[in-house]
Design a protein around this motif. Structure first.
Motif, PDB file in Angstrom:
ATOM      1  N   GLU A   1       2.621   7.758  -1.704  1.00 30.69           N
ATOM      2  CA  GLU A   1       2.948   7.071  -2.775  1.00 30.69           C
ATOM      3  C   GLU A   1       4.218   7.362  -3.646  1.00 30.69           C
ATOM      4  OE1 GLU A   1       0.960   4.602  -3.696  1.00 30.69           O
ATOM      5  OE2 GLU A   1      -0.228   4.794  -2.238  1.00 30.69           O
ATOM      6  N   PRO A   2       5.230   6.309  -3.882  1.00 32.32           N
ATOM      7  CA  PRO A   2       6.433   6.758  -4.599  1.00 32.32           C
ATOM      8  C   PRO A   2       5.868   7.211  -6.082  1.00 32.32           C
ATOM      9  CG  PRO A   2       6.330   4.348  -4.305  1.00 32.32           C
ATOM     10  CD  PRO A   2       5.030   5.020  -3.627  1.00 32.32           C
ATOM     11  N   ALA A   3       6.860   7.927  -6.713  1.00 31.35           N
ATOM     12  CA  ALA A   3       6.720   8.645  -8.031  1.00 31.35           C
ATOM     13  C   ALA A   3       7.854   9.491  -8.362  1.00 31.35           C
ATOM     14  CB  ALA A   3       5.119   9.539  -8.105  1.00 31.35           C
ATOM     15  N   ALA A   4       7.923   9.832  -9.689  1.00 36.86           N
ATOM     16  CA  ALA A   4       8.831  10.465  -9.849  1.00 36.86           C
ATOM     17  C   ALA A   4       8.737  12.125  -9.810  1.00 36.86           C
ATOM     18  CB  ALA A   4       9.236  10.276 -11.537  1.00 36.86           C
TER      19      ALA A   4
ATOM     20  N   LEU B   1      15.695   7.864  -1.634  1.00 37.87           N
ATOM     21  CA  LEU B   1      14.707   7.912  -1.195  1.00 37.87           C
ATOM     22  C   LEU B   1      13.623   8.813  -1.931  1.00 37.87           C
ATOM     23  CD1 LEU B   1      12.278   7.203   0.753  1.00 37.87           C
ATOM     24  CD2 LEU B   1      13.563   9.053   2.154  1.00 37.87           C
ATOM     25  N   THR B   2      14.187   9.860  -2.396  1.00 35.61           N
ATOM     26  CA  THR B   2      13.507  10.960  -2.750  1.00 35.61           C
ATOM     27  C   THR B   2      13.358  10.553  -4.376  1.00 35.61           C
ATOM     28  OG1 THR B   2      15.386  12.223  -3.301  1.00 35.61           O
ATOM     29  CG2 THR B   2      14.200  12.619  -1.171  1.00 35.61           C
ATOM     30  N   ARG B   3      14.078   9.668  -4.866  1.00 29.71           N
ATOM     31  CA  ARG B   3      13.894   9.499  -6.278  1.00 29.71           C
ATOM     32  C   ARG B   3      13.293   8.070  -6.467  1.00 29.71           C
ATOM     33  NH1 ARG B   3      19.304  12.269  -9.243  1.00 29.71           N
ATOM     34  NH2 ARG B   3      19.064  14.117  -7.947  1.00 29.71           N
ATOM     35  N   ALA B   4      13.089   7.227  -5.625  1.00 34.64           N
ATOM     36  CA  ALA B   4      12.273   5.989  -5.690  1.00 34.64           C
ATOM     37  C   ALA B   4      11.193   6.149  -6.365  1.00 34.64           C
ATOM     38  CB  ALA B   4      12.409   5.335  -3.919  1.00 34.64           C
TER      39      ALA B   4
ATOM     40  N   ALA C   1      11.538   0.055  -4.228  1.00 37.29           N
ATOM     41  CA  ALA C   1      12.694   0.937  -4.082  1.00 37.29           C
ATOM     42  C   ALA C   1      12.759   1.971  -2.730  1.00 37.29           C
ATOM     43  CB  ALA C   1      12.804   1.822  -5.203  1.00 37.29           C
ATOM     44  N   ARG C   2      11.516   2.356  -2.312  1.00 39.69           N
ATOM     45  CA  ARG C   2      11.297   3.227  -1.157  1.00 39.69           C
ATOM     46  C   ARG C   2      11.371   2.342  -0.017  1.00 39.69           C
ATOM     47  NH1 ARG C   2       6.334   7.100   0.080  1.00 39.69           N
ATOM     48  NH2 ARG C   2       7.704   8.362  -1.409  1.00 39.69           N
TER      49      ARG C   2
ATOM     50  N   MET D   1      14.883   1.345   4.624  1.00 44.78           N
ATOM     51  CA  MET D   1      15.754   0.318   5.746  1.00 44.78           C
ATOM     52  C   MET D   1      17.244   0.857   5.593  1.00 44.78           C
ATOM     53  SD  MET D   1      16.406  -3.540   5.005  1.00 44.78           S
ATOM     54  CE  MET D   1      14.514  -3.991   5.109  1.00 44.78           C
ATOM     55  N   SER D   2      18.092   1.347   4.715  1.00 45.17           N
ATOM     56  CA  SER D   2      19.255   1.865   4.473  1.00 45.17           C
ATOM     57  C   SER D   2      19.284   3.084   5.540  1.00 45.17           C
ATOM     58  CB  SER D   2      19.624   2.202   3.274  1.00 45.17           C
ATOM     59  OG  SER D   2      19.694   1.127   2.399  1.00 45.17           O
ATOM     60  N   ILE D   3      18.191   3.809   5.711  1.00 44.98           N
ATOM     61  CA  ILE D   3      18.378   5.235   6.286  1.00 44.98           C
ATOM     62  C   ILE D   3      18.061   4.604   7.985  1.00 44.98           C
ATOM     63  CG2 ILE D   3      17.011   7.202   7.018  1.00 44.98           C
ATOM     64  CD1 ILE D   3      16.004   7.338   4.125  1.00 44.98           C
ATOM     65  N   ASP D   4      17.318   3.614   8.030  1.00 43.31           N
ATOM     66  CA  ASP D   4      17.084   3.038   9.403  1.00 43.31           C
ATOM     67  C   ASP D   4      18.222   2.634   9.958  1.00 43.31           C
ATOM     68  OD1 ASP D   4      15.876   2.332  11.929  1.00 43.31           O
ATOM     69  OD2 ASP D   4      14.636   0.390  10.937  1.00 43.31           O
TER      70      ASP D   4
END
Length: 641
Positions: free
Chosen positions: A296-299, A359-362, A367-368, A373-376
């Motif tokens: 789960e994305p979170a700050a 990614l880490t800040r999404a 946003a994630r 997708m950019s990393i891929d």
């Protein structure tokens, strides 16, 4: 000759040229609409700059001043003869160019321009003309399609852009002439000139300054000291600006937006760990591992959590390589958590932070997904085959369909422990229920024994000594006591928290059992002791006393407030002082003890005439104290003030 000064004062030059050198200052001020005092100063500056000369009979125009007047007329009217593109002859080192003949200099450090400010400047130039010339390099080797010479811009890009806007908006003619100063410069000289012009005229962003300083260093190997000398800055300033180029792309964007100050950026650089090198393939594998651990994305996510995986995940080539490099690590199954786990190390998380911070800040799923997708895409562009292998790692991450042998063994052991624990709980519950039943039976037996004891008390006066002893022994045996009896030093039991009570003298029988009990059992024991004492004293009356039920509530009692003990009473007085009279806790405690001492002194002991004091009594004592000693409350108020 100062062309800029001459260009700004062409109205004065034109009037002198038209009316002759004999024109008086007052008349010149009237014609030009200028203040006479300021005009005198302007004329002096024009003379000093070589635009005007003092000759017999008055002021005359210097050589070249007529060209400036002609250039101003073209700039104001836009009228250019069709026979010649640039008809006005400029002074030596200067020329007139159309907007389309000038191209942006590649060495200009400024990359950002305010659209609103450009529109304002375009309107000003369209209304009042161009007051300051541009600076360009020597003519390019090849002319443009019209056969006109072209030049690379050195300084004045804002003015050039504003003129272009004015032409697009129809405010200026396409053939509006622009006075330019032609400089024969090398690339290095061009960089320095462009940087100096921007530093002196329009503030560069810190990153634009840093990029310009870096250009000076890379193009000719200048030291930071020489760069500082050229741009009139300190060497420390240049060094700090150059360090900003080490910021991450995300940090650079925040600095440009104003979300981060230069001071904060420098602090981030000082606290930033050493950069971690990682290929796009490794970053893709790390991203898959990290998102498996943090689904789960979170700050403010970190790296310490591990995600569940297959037992063979660590044997996969890419994952094994990350583990060997210290970018990822496994967590073996344990008895309390029988799962294979995999996650990034701190070093692996830093690699994602430095290269894939989006990614880490999404903070949202969208946003994630965009970051992944950019990393891929980057991994695919780096190596199509291996990136496909990296994406296939997903099948080894997450909860496996079949547990490994190690995990299954731990699960079976845990299930066995849980079953054993459940059995122990069941047995404990049964033992507790059995203890309740035994207590109930003992209470019933004690009730029967109490009846027998009361009957014995009635019959005992008529018994002989031998008969009394035999009957009394029966009662003791019924209670479970066996003589002889003695005194022992031991703890009588446990308190409400299960801790042993302090040791004291207790009465024990021949089997070392304490003569104690609860409820009716305790009453029977005490009555047996009373009978034995009376008999031992030779008293004819061995009666142990009337019926007593200390725990039975008085049916006649009303529903009045519960009585307080001394500690509760003082606490209630303290609460009244703090809550109702606004005293602080320390002062309230001091006055509460004084009030309590006065009450005890007045009545002789704690408690009212009925032997009980209640919450209401505590409130009355607190209020009465402040009524008798109001200065106590006033002192507190003065203290607060």
């Amino acid at each position: 000759m100062d062309l800029n000064l001459a260009f700004q004062n062409t109205d004065v030059l034109r009037s002198i040229d038209e009316h002759g050198p004999q024109i008086q200052a007052a008349e010149l001020a009237r014609i030009t609409g200028r203040d006479k005092s300021n005009l005198h100063k302007t004329l002096g500056r024009l003379v000093d700059a070589g635009v005007l000369t003092k000759q017999e009979g008055g002021l005359r125009l210097a050589a070249g001043a007529h060209a400036v007047i002609a250039a101003r007329e073209i700039a104001e009217t836009g009228a250019v003869p069709q026979s010649e593109a640039n008809p006005v002859r400029a002074l030596e080192g200067y020329a007139f160019r159309f907007h389309r003949q000038i191209r942006i200099g590649e060495f200009n450090p400024r990359k950002q321009f305010d659209d609103e400010a450009l529109d304002e400047l375009a309107a000003d130039i369209a209304e009042r003309g161009l007051k300051t010339n541009l600076e360009v390099r020597a003519d390019d080797p090849v002319a443009d399609a019209e056969g006109l010479p072209t030049n690379q811009l050195i300084a004045g890009e804002r003015r050039w852009r504003a003129i272009g806007r004015a032409i697009e908006q129809g405010r200026l003619d396409r053939d509006f002439p622009i006075l330019v100063k032609i400089e024969d410069l090398t690339d290095n000289d061009h960089v320095v000139a462009a940087l100096l012009e921007n530093l002196h005229r329009v503030d560069l962003t810190p990153l634009e300054e840093a990029a310009a300083f870096d250009q000076l260093f890379s193009m000719n190997g200048w030291s930071t000291a020489k760069i500082a000398e050229k741009v009139s800055k300190t060497q420390r300033f240049v060094q700090l600006r150059l360090s900003l180029l080490k910021l991450t792309d995300d940090q650079k964007a925040r600095l440009n937006r104003g979300d981060m100050t230069v001071k904060e950026a420098l602090k981030a650089l000082a606290n930033r760990p050493e950069p971690v090198e990682a290929t796009p393939i490794e970053l893709l594998a790390l991203a898959l591992i990290w998102t498996n651990a943090y689904p789960e994305p979170a700050a403010h996510l970190s790296y310490w959590r591990k995600g569940e995986c297959h037992g063979e995940a660590q044997d996969q080539r890419l994952i094994a390589s990350l583990i060997e490099r210290g970018l990822a690590e496994t967590e073996e199954p344990t008895s309390w958590e029988p799962k294979h786990k995999l996650g990034t190390t701190y070093k692996g998380f830093l690699a994602l932070e430095q290269h894939c911070s989006e990614l880490t800040r999404a903070e949202t799923e969208e946003a994630r997904r965009g970051a992944m997708m950019s990393i891929d895409n980057a991994a695919y562009a780096f190596d199509k085959v291996v990136s496909t292998e990296a994406m296939a790692l997903s099948q080894w991450l997450g909860k496996p369909l079949v547990n490994s042998v190690v995990v299954q063994k731990l699960i079976d052991e845990k299930n066995a422990r849980d079953l054993a624990s459940a059995e122990q709980t069941r047995l404990a519950a049964e033992e507790k229920n059995a203890a309740r039943e035994r207590a109930a039976q003992a209470e019933a037996q004690a009730q029967q024994l109490l009846v027998q004891l009361r009957a014995f008390e009635a019959e005992a006066p008529a018994m002989s000594r031998e008969a009394f002893a035999a009957a009394f022994a029966v009662l003791l045996n019924e209670r479970g006591y066996v003589g002889p009896f003695r005194i022992a030093l031991r703890s009588p039991g446990k308190d409400q928290w299960g801790q042993p009570l302090p040791q004291t003298f207790v009465l024990v029988d021949g089997q070392d059992n304490m003569l104690q009990g609860a409820g009716t059992q305790f009453e029977v024991t005490r009555r047996l002791q009373a009978i034995a004492l009376n008999y031992a004293m030779g008293s004819a009356d061995i009666w142990s006393g009337s019926e007593i039920r200390p725990h039975q509530e008085d049916e006649a009692a009303d529903d009045g407030p519960d009585p307080l003990n001394e500690v509760e009473f003082i606490d209630m007085v303290i609460g009244r002082f703090t809550e109702m009279h606004g005293l602080d806790a320390g002062r309230a405690q001091e006055l509460a003890h004084k009030a309590y001492a006065r009450v005890v002194e007045d009545v002789g002991e704690f408690g009212s005439e009925d032997g009980e004091w209640t919450r209401l009594d505590a409130q009355l004592v607190a209020d009465g104290w402040l009524d008798d000693f109001p200065e106590a409350g006033d002192e507190e108020a003065d203290h607060d003030q």
